[in-house]
Scaffold this motif. Sequence first.
Motif, PDB file in Angstrom:
ATOM      1  N   CYS A 116      -0.641  31.854  33.985  1.00  0.00           N
ATOM      2  CA  CYS A 116      -1.642  30.881  34.419  1.00  0.00           C
ATOM      3  C   CYS A 116      -0.997  30.004  35.486  1.00  0.00           C
ATOM      4  N   TYR A 117      -1.673  29.844  36.612  1.00  0.00           N
ATOM      5  CA  TYR A 117      -1.094  29.097  37.726  1.00  0.00           C
ATOM      6  C   TYR A 117      -1.418  27.609  37.682  1.00  0.00           C
ATOM      7  N   VAL A 118      -2.352  27.225  36.828  1.00  0.00           N
ATOM      8  CA  VAL A 118      -2.857  25.852  36.833  1.00  0.00           C
ATOM      9  C   VAL A 118      -2.204  25.029  35.719  1.00  0.00           C
ATOM     10  N   ASP A 119      -1.705  23.855  36.078  1.00  0.00           N
ATOM     11  CA  ASP A 119      -1.139  22.933  35.091  1.00  0.00           C
ATOM     12  C   ASP A 119      -2.230  22.441  34.140  1.00  0.00           C
ATOM     13  N   SER A 120      -1.811  22.171  32.910  1.00  0.00           N
ATOM     14  CA  SER A 120      -2.690  21.495  31.957  1.00  0.00           C
ATOM     15  C   SER A 120      -1.837  20.514  31.158  1.00  0.00           C
ATOM     16  N   ASP A 121      -2.428  19.868  30.158  1.00  0.00           N
ATOM     17  CA  ASP A 121      -1.705  18.830  29.429  1.00  0.00           C
ATOM     18  C   ASP A 121      -0.421  19.351  28.786  1.00  0.00           C
ATOM     19  N   ASP A 122      -0.456  20.586  28.283  1.00  0.00           N
ATOM     20  CA  ASP A 122       0.697  21.122  27.560  1.00  0.00           C
ATOM     21  C   ASP A 122       1.320  22.341  28.243  1.00  0.00           C
ATOM     22  N   TYR A 123       1.041  22.501  29.533  1.00  0.00           N
ATOM     23  CA  TYR A 123       1.527  23.685  30.243  1.00  0.00           C
ATOM     24  C   TYR A 123       1.763  23.354  31.710  1.00  0.00           C
ATOM     25  N   VAL A 124       2.874  23.885  32.236  1.00  0.00           N
ATOM     26  CA  VAL A 124       3.187  23.729  33.656  1.00  0.00           C
ATOM     27  C   VAL A 124       3.103  25.093  34.318  1.00  0.00           C
ATOM     28  N   GLY A 125       2.108  25.264  35.194  1.00  0.00           N
ATOM     29  CA  GLY A 125       1.959  26.526  35.914  1.00  0.00           C
ATOM     30  C   GLY A 125       2.431  26.443  37.352  1.00  0.00           C
ATOM     31  N   GLY A 126       2.640  25.217  37.823  1.00  0.00           N
ATOM     32  CA  GLY A 126       3.133  25.025  39.178  1.00  0.00           C
ATOM     33  C   GLY A 126       2.114  24.483  40.156  1.00  0.00           C
ATOM     34  N   PHE A 127       0.811  24.506  39.770  1.00  0.00           N
ATOM     35  CA  PHE A 127      -0.250  24.055  40.674  1.00  0.00           C
ATOM     36  C   PHE A 127      -1.245  23.209  39.900  1.00  0.00           C
ATOM     37  N   THR A 128      -1.815  22.226  40.575  1.00  0.00           N
ATOM     38  CA  THR A 128      -2.950  21.512  39.993  1.00  0.00           C
ATOM     39  C   THR A 128      -4.215  22.316  40.277  1.00  0.00           C
ATOM     40  N   THR A 166      -7.125  36.346  40.750  1.00  0.00           N
ATOM     41  CA  THR A 166      -5.712  36.155  40.439  1.00  0.00           C
ATOM     42  C   THR A 166      -5.410  34.709  40.062  1.00  0.00           C
ATOM     43  N   PHE A 167      -5.790  33.783  40.928  1.00  0.00           N
ATOM     44  CA  PHE A 167      -5.335  32.403  40.769  1.00  0.00           C
ATOM     45  C   PHE A 167      -6.155  31.589  39.778  1.00  0.00           C
ATOM     46  N   THR A 168      -7.269  32.135  39.324  1.00  0.00           N
ATOM     47  CA  THR A 168      -8.057  31.427  38.307  1.00  0.00           C
ATOM     48  C   THR A 168      -7.953  32.083  36.934  1.00  0.00           C
ATOM     49  N   SER A 169      -7.205  33.171  36.829  1.00  0.00           N
ATOM     50  CA  SER A 169      -7.053  33.837  35.537  1.00  0.00           C
ATOM     51  C   SER A 169      -6.130  33.024  34.627  1.00  0.00           C
ATOM     52  N   ASP A 170      -6.400  33.107  33.347  1.00  0.00           N
ATOM     53  CA  ASP A 170      -5.551  32.470  32.340  1.00  0.00           C
ATOM     54  C   ASP A 170      -5.261  33.502  31.258  1.00  0.00           C
ATOM     55  N   ASN A 171      -4.046  34.028  31.253  1.00  0.00           N
ATOM     56  CA  ASN A 171      -3.668  35.097  30.327  1.00  0.00           C
ATOM     57  C   ASN A 171      -2.697  34.620  29.251  1.00  0.00           C
ATOM     58  N   ARG A 172      -2.688  33.330  29.006  1.00  0.00           N
ATOM     59  CA  ARG A 172      -1.760  32.811  27.997  1.00  0.00           C
ATOM     60  C   ARG A 172      -2.049  33.372  26.609  1.00  0.00           C
ATOM     61  N   LYS A 173      -3.316  33.563  26.285  1.00  0.00           N
ATOM     62  CA  LYS A 173      -3.645  34.140  24.977  1.00  0.00           C
ATOM     63  C   LYS A 173      -3.229  35.604  24.895  1.00  0.00           C
ATOM     64  N   ASP A 174      -3.211  36.283  26.020  1.00  0.00           N
ATOM     65  CA  ASP A 174      -2.849  37.701  26.032  1.00  0.00           C
ATOM     66  C   ASP A 174      -1.344  37.905  25.842  1.00  0.00           C
ATOM     67  N   VAL A 175      -0.533  36.995  26.388  1.00  0.00           N
ATOM     68  CA  VAL A 175       0.917  37.140  26.225  1.00  0.00           C
ATOM     69  C   VAL A 175       1.390  36.579  24.894  1.00  0.00           C
ATOM     70  N   ALA A 176       0.614  35.681  24.301  1.00  0.00           N
ATOM     71  CA  ALA A 176       1.044  35.033  23.064  1.00  0.00           C
ATOM     72  C   ALA A 176       1.267  36.061  21.960  1.00  0.00           C
ATOM     73  N   VAL A 223      10.699  28.564  37.492  1.00  0.00           N
ATOM     74  CA  VAL A 223      11.491  28.962  36.322  1.00  0.00           C
ATOM     75  C   VAL A 223      10.826  28.529  35.021  1.00  0.00           C
ATOM     76  N   VAL A 224      10.201  27.369  35.008  1.00  0.00           N
ATOM     77  CA  VAL A 224       9.570  26.874  33.785  1.00  0.00           C
ATOM     78  C   VAL A 224       8.514  27.854  33.275  1.00  0.00           C
ATOM     79  N   VAL A 225       7.876  28.606  34.177  1.00  0.00           N
ATOM     80  CA  VAL A 225       6.888  29.598  33.760  1.00  0.00           C
ATOM     81  C   VAL A 225       7.586  30.769  33.064  1.00  0.00           C
ATOM     82  N   GLY A 226       8.724  31.193  33.605  1.00  0.00           N
ATOM     83  CA  GLY A 226       9.489  32.243  32.939  1.00  0.00           C
ATOM     84  C   GLY A 226       9.934  31.817  31.554  1.00  0.00           C
ATOM     85  N   GLU A 227      10.319  30.556  31.415  1.00  0.00           N
ATOM     86  CA  GLU A 227      10.730  30.040  30.105  1.00  0.00           C
ATOM     87  C   GLU A 227       9.548  30.028  29.142  1.00  0.00           C
TER      88      GLU A 227
END
Length: 272
Positions: free
Chosen positions: A122-134, A192-202, A221-225
């Motif tokens: 996911c490329y978009v930052d949220s309260d509990d996630y850093v994706g690198g972009f607002t 690409t840039f609006t997809s959110d696949n966090r549930k898929d990788v979890a 790097v924070v995304v890789g972590e």
Amino acid sequence: MDLKDRNNVNVMGDGPATLIFSHGFGCDQTMWRYLAGLFVDHFRVVVYDLVGAGRSDIGAYDWARYDSLAGYAQDLNEIIDQFAVGPVILVGHSVSAMIDVLADRQAPGRIAAHIMVGPSPCYVDSDDYVGGFTLEDIKSLLDSLDDNYLGWSSNMAPVIMGAPGQPELGAELTNSFCRTDPEIAKHFARVTFTSDNRKDVAGLATPTLILQSTDDLIAPVVVGEYLRNSMLNSTLVLVDNVGHCPHMSVPGACADAMDSFLLPWKGLDARR
């Protein structure tokens, strides 16, 4: 439909397992030429173009099918059915790393391992996630693409590539962006840039190697972590590189990390 023509599928090498290389946004299979050829002595190697990119069949571009990454994942599973032998290891750059994850989720147990190069769920930052972009950053990027795709490509491709000591790579990526049909590129960018696949990788348990550049504008790097912490059987390797395409700018470092990870599938005494 002839998949070889649809996706410009090319098969090289021979081995007991298959490596399938999937390229990122604005790219095509030629971007793997520095890396894929290093594995043909021990693996069956498959490279292909996403529909709408490279020398794929542009007439096969289905706006509804490719309105989400799931459509590309379906294509990949079809390619696996027809061209893979033995265990299948997916090597995906950028957005294709998530396409690979979705292909795995669509057919559980089929994929033996993943190698992700510069991935981001996911490329978009949220309260509990850093994706690198607002969210505003992404909207601005997509608006710029809509307004002047070729101008955006000329300005952004060298920045995305990075590799300040290798300007020819930035020029190559610019040319690749500019060869892509602008309307298809805009559509794929939005997906690409609006997809959110966090549930898929979890909780994904498939063995995974994450290759992340130490300095990457697109996938920090924070995304890789985050990915390493989200997937049950993953390893994060930081590649000393500036830019989003380490498979092009530092292919040797990527190959070294891949060699170690791939030993179970190519034989413990194999040497490249």
